[in-house]
Design a protein around this motif. Structure first.
Motif, PDB file in Angstrom:
ATOM      1  N   THR A  68      46.171  48.782  42.205  1.00  0.00           N
ATOM      2  CA  THR A  68      45.426  47.370  41.863  1.00  0.00           C
ATOM      3  C   THR A  68      46.582  46.628  41.299  1.00  0.00           C
ATOM      4  O   THR A  68      47.433  47.037  40.661  1.00  0.00           O
ATOM      5  CB  THR A  68      44.109  47.617  40.674  1.00  0.00           C
ATOM      6  OG1 THR A  68      44.826  48.098  39.607  1.00  0.00           O
ATOM      7  CG2 THR A  68      43.385  48.708  41.351  1.00  0.00           C
ATOM      8  N   ASN A  83      43.138  36.448  41.118  1.00  0.00           N
ATOM      9  CA  ASN A  83      42.363  37.624  41.828  1.00  0.00           C
ATOM     10  C   ASN A  83      42.856  38.932  41.615  1.00  0.00           C
ATOM     11  O   ASN A  83      43.935  38.875  41.053  1.00  0.00           O
ATOM     12  CB  ASN A  83      42.027  37.063  43.176  1.00  0.00           C
ATOM     13  CG  ASN A  83      41.252  35.833  43.557  1.00  0.00           C
ATOM     14  OD1 ASN A  83      41.735  34.834  43.488  1.00  0.00           O
ATOM     15  ND2 ASN A  83      39.801  36.139  43.530  1.00  0.00           N
ATOM     16  N   ASP A 104      36.963  39.379  50.024  1.00  0.00           N
ATOM     17  CA  ASP A 104      35.402  39.044  49.842  1.00  0.00           C
ATOM     18  C   ASP A 104      35.068  38.931  48.346  1.00  0.00           C
ATOM     19  O   ASP A 104      35.688  40.012  47.704  1.00  0.00           O
ATOM     20  CB  ASP A 104      34.521  40.002  50.709  1.00  0.00           C
ATOM     21  CG  ASP A 104      32.968  39.420  50.660  1.00  0.00           C
ATOM     22  OD1 ASP A 104      32.613  38.532  51.394  1.00  0.00           O
ATOM     23  OD2 ASP A 104      32.452  39.903  49.847  1.00  0.00           O
ATOM     24  N   PRO A 105      34.572  38.199  47.994  1.00  0.00           N
ATOM     25  CA  PRO A 105      34.194  38.462  46.384  1.00  0.00           C
ATOM     26  C   PRO A 105      33.228  39.658  45.948  1.00  0.00           C
ATOM     27  O   PRO A 105      33.523  40.002  44.931  1.00  0.00           O
ATOM     28  CB  PRO A 105      33.159  37.070  46.106  1.00  0.00           C
ATOM     29  CG  PRO A 105      33.183  36.315  47.190  1.00  0.00           C
ATOM     30  CD  PRO A 105      33.680  37.060  48.441  1.00  0.00           C
ATOM     31  N   SER A 106      32.572  40.482  46.950  1.00  0.00           N
ATOM     32  CA  SER A 106      32.048  41.720  46.260  1.00  0.00           C
ATOM     33  C   SER A 106      33.064  42.745  46.285  1.00  0.00           C
ATOM     34  O   SER A 106      32.756  43.791  46.134  1.00  0.00           O
ATOM     35  CB  SER A 106      31.036  42.036  47.624  1.00  0.00           C
ATOM     36  OG  SER A 106      31.741  42.289  48.912  1.00  0.00           O
ATOM     37  N   VAL A 107      34.478  42.565  46.670  1.00  0.00           N
ATOM     38  CA  VAL A 107      35.564  43.787  46.721  1.00  0.00           C
ATOM     39  C   VAL A 107      35.783  44.047  45.404  1.00  0.00           C
ATOM     40  O   VAL A 107      35.866  43.473  44.456  1.00  0.00           O
ATOM     41  CB  VAL A 107      36.759  43.191  47.428  1.00  0.00           C
ATOM     42  CG1 VAL A 107      37.950  44.084  47.299  1.00  0.00           C
ATOM     43  CG2 VAL A 107      36.645  43.142  48.985  1.00  0.00           C
ATOM     44  N   ASN A 108      35.688  45.456  45.165  1.00  0.00           N
ATOM     45  CA  ASN A 108      35.964  46.222  44.081  1.00  0.00           C
ATOM     46  C   ASN A 108      36.405  47.567  44.284  1.00  0.00           C
ATOM     47  O   ASN A 108      36.411  47.989  45.521  1.00  0.00           O
ATOM     48  CB  ASN A 108      34.477  46.201  42.941  1.00  0.00           C
ATOM     49  CG  ASN A 108      33.471  46.831  43.643  1.00  0.00           C
ATOM     50  OD1 ASN A 108      33.591  47.653  44.503  1.00  0.00           O
ATOM     51  ND2 ASN A 108      32.304  46.406  43.335  1.00  0.00           N
ATOM     52  N   ASP A 138      39.296  40.329  45.818  1.00  0.00           N
ATOM     53  CA  ASP A 138      37.628  39.670  45.528  1.00  0.00           C
ATOM     54  C   ASP A 138      38.028  38.086  45.718  1.00  0.00           C
ATOM     55  O   ASP A 138      37.440  37.541  44.746  1.00  0.00           O
ATOM     56  CB  ASP A 138      37.566  40.186  44.154  1.00  0.00           C
ATOM     57  CG  ASP A 138      38.445  39.777  42.877  1.00  0.00           C
ATOM     58  OD1 ASP A 138      39.534  39.307  43.167  1.00  0.00           O
ATOM     59  OD2 ASP A 138      37.979  40.149  41.728  1.00  0.00           O
ATOM     60  N   ASN A 140      37.609  34.680  47.874  1.00  0.00           N
ATOM     61  CA  ASN A 140      36.752  34.341  48.928  1.00  0.00           C
ATOM     62  C   ASN A 140      37.362  33.189  49.826  1.00  0.00           C
ATOM     63  O   ASN A 140      37.659  32.173  49.291  1.00  0.00           O
ATOM     64  CB  ASN A 140      35.331  33.498  48.203  1.00  0.00           C
ATOM     65  CG  ASN A 140      34.218  33.235  49.140  1.00  0.00           C
ATOM     66  OD1 ASN A 140      34.524  33.306  50.434  1.00  0.00           O
ATOM     67  ND2 ASN A 140      33.164  32.584  48.733  1.00  0.00           N
TER      68      ASN A 140
END
Length: 453
Positions: A68, A83, A104-108, A138, A140
């Motif tokens: 990460t 981000n 994508d904003p949903s990425v975790n 994450d 967009n």
């Protein structure tokens, strides 16, 4: 985590799942993927206990590394944004890590690990020498200018470049990452490396070493897989009513191939709702709206007055013969599944990664509806990525027609391997179990051969 000689294969699987949950708290998508795969392997562990002895499942569910990192970038107004970037390198037993990047904003962490874990089995099934990885951020990309996209991807690559390479880890595109984003990454990677390593990415533009049929491959492959499912029911795609969720490249090219093979695509959707026309949709108009004009799917109704748009009901309430969920994970739940079953659906093939919930899958299986899991049905994308790697290594370029034929052969082989593995382990007709088993055994055998690493 050691093994217990007294435990059954099922107890072993449950212990591994428990450990995964303890080590990776608050990662529901990852748990879902591990549980679905692990339980289907119980017959394998019963028949081949040496897999338990070698702790293959424990090793397979723990990624080689999870990376990460911060991605700082500046928008066109001079505002700085931060981000989070990800790359999971899950397993390289049979080849370099391989898997897409999702913006994508949903990425975790949970979503990246679920996608990476599924990739182990998908990549194994293709028969190509590719391991498993996945990544993204994450971020967009919607509404961003080309310059903002470029600055973000360059910042992302500043960190990711340390961990990838043609023989190490080969990223590709996924949701939010297309040819434009990959080409920006190729440029920044080349700048950082001081060398043109053509095989470090797939999904590139044709002029920088990309492969023909890359954007069509996942959608086409899903339809080729569905075609084989129908053939086992003594049916063809000719005249079948098809609904496809989503309006991205997977959905669009699944529609294109289904229509080419004689099916009638009667509905498709985007995040705003779905369009329906019993007479069949015009995929070329959908391409124009979504790929060129970047408009909502509802705009299609201006082109054809017989088409209706609905933003309240689910697309899965429409009676059809074949359903292709091609949008995103967990988009089709048990209620949707029961509506499809009641309306007479005969084949479900997943074009997206894990678009059907566990309860939806159980409903299909209990009703004897043929179900093609994503790791098998949508493997066409990564299969053609591997073909792009092969072309880069040999410095050649194959024709669209040649790659299309290879893709058809690969999808047929995946179907046959999944079907035969299910039959061998007492789960005839269960393509989920068959795909998991066939994918697992190839990787597991190589892991054992390579020793405890």
């Amino acid at each position: 985590m050691g093994t217990n000689k007294e435990e059954s294969a099922k107890q072993y699987v449950e212990r591994v799942i428990h450990t995964v949950k303890e080590r990776s708290p608050n990662e529901p998508e990852f748990y879902q993927a591990v549980e679905e795969i692990a339980y289907s392997l119980v017959p394998v562990f019963e028949k081949h206990p040496h897999y338990i002895k070698h702790a293959v499942l424990e090793r397979m569910t723990e990624p080689d590394r999870m990376i990460t990192f911060r991605v700082a970038w500046m928008d066109d107004e001079g505002v700085i944004h931060v981000n989070r970037g990800y790359r999971v390198q899950f397993n390289n037993a049979i080849g370099p890590y391989k898997g897409g990047l999702r913006f994508d904003p949903s990425v975790n962490a949970s979503i990246i690990k679920f996608l990476g874990f599924e990739q182990i089995f998908k990549n194994s099934l293709t028969g190509q020498a590719i391991g498993a990885g996945k990544g993204g951020a994450d971020f967009n990309p919607k509404g961003k200018s080309d310059m903002e996209i470029m600055r973000f991807t360059q910042s992302y690559m500043n960190e990711l470049s340390k961990y990838i390479g043609p023989n190490v880890d080969v990223p590709a595109g996924d949701i939010g990452v297309g040819g434009r984003e990959i080409d920006y990454m190729v440029g920044q990677y080349k700048r950082l490396r001081g060398a043109f390593e053509k095989g470090a990415f797939t999904g590139k533009g044709i002029d920088v070493g990309g492969s023909w049929m890359r954007q069509e491959s996942t959608g086409y492959g899903t339809v080729y897989f569905a075609k084989r499912m129908l053939e086992d029911q003594d049916k063809s795609l000719e005249g079948q009513r098809v609904i496809v969720s989503g309006a991205g490249k997977v959905s669009i090219y699944a529609m294109e191939k289904a229509i080419e093979l004689g099916a009638k695509v009667i509905a498709c959707s985007d995040s705003s709702g779905y369009i329906f026309d019993e007479a069949g949709l015009d995929v070329e108009k959908i391409k124009q709206l979504k790929e060129v004009e970047n408009k909502r799917i509802s705009e299609y109704t201006k082109f054809n007055s017989n088409t209706t748009f609905d933003n309240e009901e689910s697309i899965w309430t429409i009676p059809c013969d074949v359903a292709l969920p091609c949008a995103t994970q967990n988009e089709l739940d048990e209620n949707n599944a029961r509506a499809l079953i009641e309306n007479g659906v005969s084949v479900i093939a997943e074009g997206a990664n894990m678009p059907c919930t566990h309860d939806a899958i159980l409903a299909f299986q209990e009703s004897d509806v043929a179900f093609g899991p994503g790791k098998a049905a949508n493997a066409g994308g990564v299969a053609v990525s591997a073909l792009e790697m092969a072309q880069n290594s040999s410095r050649v370029s194959w024709s669209f027609e040649a790659i299309d034929q290879m893709l058809q052969d690969i999808m047929t082989d995946i179907y046959d391997k999944s079907k035969n593995a299910a039959q061998e382990y007492g789960q005839e007709g269960n393509l989920i179990a068959g795909a998991n088993i066939a994918g697992f055994k190839k990787v597991a055998d190589v892991m054992i051969a390579q020793g405890i690493i």
